[in-house]
Design a protein around this motif. Structure first.
Motif, PDB file in Angstrom:
ATOM      1  N   GLN A 119       0.811  -1.219   0.000  1.00 15.65           N
ATOM      2  CA  GLN A 119       0.000   0.000   0.000  1.00 15.65           C
ATOM      3  C   GLN A 119       0.843   1.267   0.000  1.00 15.65           C
ATOM      4  O   GLN A 119       0.364   2.336  -0.382  1.00 15.65           O
ATOM      5  CB  GLN A 119      -0.932   0.008   1.224  1.00 15.65           C
ATOM      6  N   TYR A 120       2.083   1.145   0.456  1.00 14.40           N
ATOM      7  CA  TYR A 120       2.955   2.315   0.549  1.00 14.40           C
ATOM      8  C   TYR A 120       4.249   2.068  -0.225  1.00 14.40           C
ATOM      9  O   TYR A 120       5.327   1.933   0.367  1.00 14.40           O
ATOM     10  CB  TYR A 120       3.261   2.636   2.015  1.00 14.40           C
ATOM     11  N   PRO A 121       4.179   1.992  -1.537  1.00 17.39           N
ATOM     12  CA  PRO A 121       5.368   1.666  -2.347  1.00 17.39           C
ATOM     13  C   PRO A 121       6.476   2.702  -2.222  1.00 17.39           C
ATOM     14  O   PRO A 121       7.663   2.340  -2.252  1.00 17.39           O
ATOM     15  CB  PRO A 121       4.818   1.606  -3.777  1.00 17.39           C
ATOM     16  N   ASP A 122       6.109   3.978  -2.086  1.00 15.36           N
ATOM     17  CA  ASP A 122       7.139   5.011  -1.981  1.00 15.36           C
ATOM     18  C   ASP A 122       7.907   4.885  -0.672  1.00 15.36           C
ATOM     19  O   ASP A 122       9.127   5.120  -0.624  1.00 15.36           O
ATOM     20  CB  ASP A 122       6.508   6.406  -2.092  1.00 15.36           C
ATOM     21  N   LEU A 123       7.208   4.523   0.394  1.00 14.77           N
ATOM     22  CA  LEU A 123       7.871   4.313   1.678  1.00 14.77           C
ATOM     23  C   LEU A 123       8.828   3.129   1.595  1.00 14.77           C
ATOM     24  O   LEU A 123       9.959   3.186   2.105  1.00 14.77           O
ATOM     25  CB  LEU A 123       6.826   4.073   2.773  1.00 14.77           C
ATOM     26  N   ILE A 124       8.390   2.059   0.944  1.00 15.56           N
ATOM     27  CA  ILE A 124       9.247   0.882   0.771  1.00 15.56           C
ATOM     28  C   ILE A 124      10.501   1.252  -0.022  1.00 15.56           C
ATOM     29  O   ILE A 124      11.620   0.873   0.346  1.00 15.56           O
ATOM     30  CB  ILE A 124       8.471  -0.245   0.064  1.00 15.56           C
ATOM     31  N   ALA A 125      10.309   2.002  -1.099  1.00 18.07           N
ATOM     32  CA  ALA A 125      11.453   2.419  -1.921  1.00 18.07           C
ATOM     33  C   ALA A 125      12.430   3.254  -1.111  1.00 18.07           C
ATOM     34  O   ALA A 125      13.650   3.046  -1.181  1.00 18.07           O
ATOM     35  CB  ALA A 125      10.961   3.206  -3.129  1.00 18.07           C
TER      36      ALA A 125
END
Length: 251
Positions: A119-125
């Motif tokens: 749900q939070y791809p930018d946070l993972i990146a």
């Protein structure tokens, strides 16, 4: 392989750390890309996309790529800061904390994937780029800028240069050193590839998804533990040999 620095460091130390860390970087690279379709071990592509958005006057859209770049920079800064801080305090193994933090970040991303999915791809990146920034920083410090493990562009460039020098033995007579360097660079590329294969297999074939990153964390922590045990064993062995020689001399 994590402790030896300066003149005490040999090509074998660099080769060991290169194989371990490039394998981990390969895992992170593939797991990150398969999960969020973003590069998570380097920022070259993100910088190009950021410049493209700025040139199109889409500043807000380019913000995310700026955050990616900043995350890698912060990771590098944090790792360098911790190393210098512990060096100033006279700590023997100054690389323990950065490696543990990197491992915790990988474990945290895996946990995040289990709880909320992607749900939070930018946070993972950002988290993975932070971890890779840390790794790139401390391996540069450990190897005195000889080893790079998170991206391959510079490695292929250096490998090409080294291979070309083999054709000019009169200009580069030290073949042993040159071949050792080629072996080191080739090993980094090869283990990055192996790490990518392992990451892809675990992510897709075994359906581990972001749990694939747990393998990277385990490899880092196991290597750190092994290095510590090996160091203490060698130290105890040398101390025992010194006592034995001292005892024989006194007799």
């Amino acid at each position: 392989m994590f402790r030896h620095q300066g003149k005490r460091r040999t090509i074998k130390h660099n080769l060991r750390i290169a194989m371990v860390l490039s394998f981990v970087a390969g895992i992170v690279n593939v797991a990150g890309f398969l999960s969020i379709k973003q590069l998570t071990t380097n920022v070259t592509g993100h910088f190009a996309l950021f410049i493209n958005d700025v040139a199109d006057l889409e500043f807000w859209k380019g913000t995310i790529y700026f955050l990616y770049i900043l995350s890698f920079l912060v990771g590098s800064f944090l790792s360098g800061f911790l190393i210098e801080k512990f060096r100033g305090e006279g700590k023997l193994n100054i690389f323990v904390i950065p490696i543990i933090i990197e491992s915790l970040i990988l474990l945290s991303v895996a946990l995040l994937g289990n709880i909320v999915g992607i749900q939070y791809p930018d946070l993972i990146a950002c988290l993975l780029l932070l971890a890779m920034g840390m790794q790139n920083s401390y391996v540069t410090k450990i190897s005195n800028a000889v080893v790079r493990t998170t991206h391959l562009t510079g490695l292929f460039t250096d490998l090409g240069i080294d291979l070309s020098q083999l054709l000019f033995p009169k200009l580069y007579p030290d073949k042993a050193t040159l071949r050792s360097t080629i072996k080191l660079r080739s090993s980094i590329i090869l283990f990055f590839f192996f790490g990518g294969l392992a990451g892809g297999f675990l992510y897709s074939k075994l359906d581990l998804k972001l749990n694939t990153l747990i393998l990277g964390a385990v490899i880092l922590l196991t290597s750190l533990f092994y290095d510590e045990i090996r160091y203490r064993f060698i130290k105890a062995k040398r101390r025992s040999s010194t006592k034995r020689r001292t005892g024989n001399q006194s007799v």
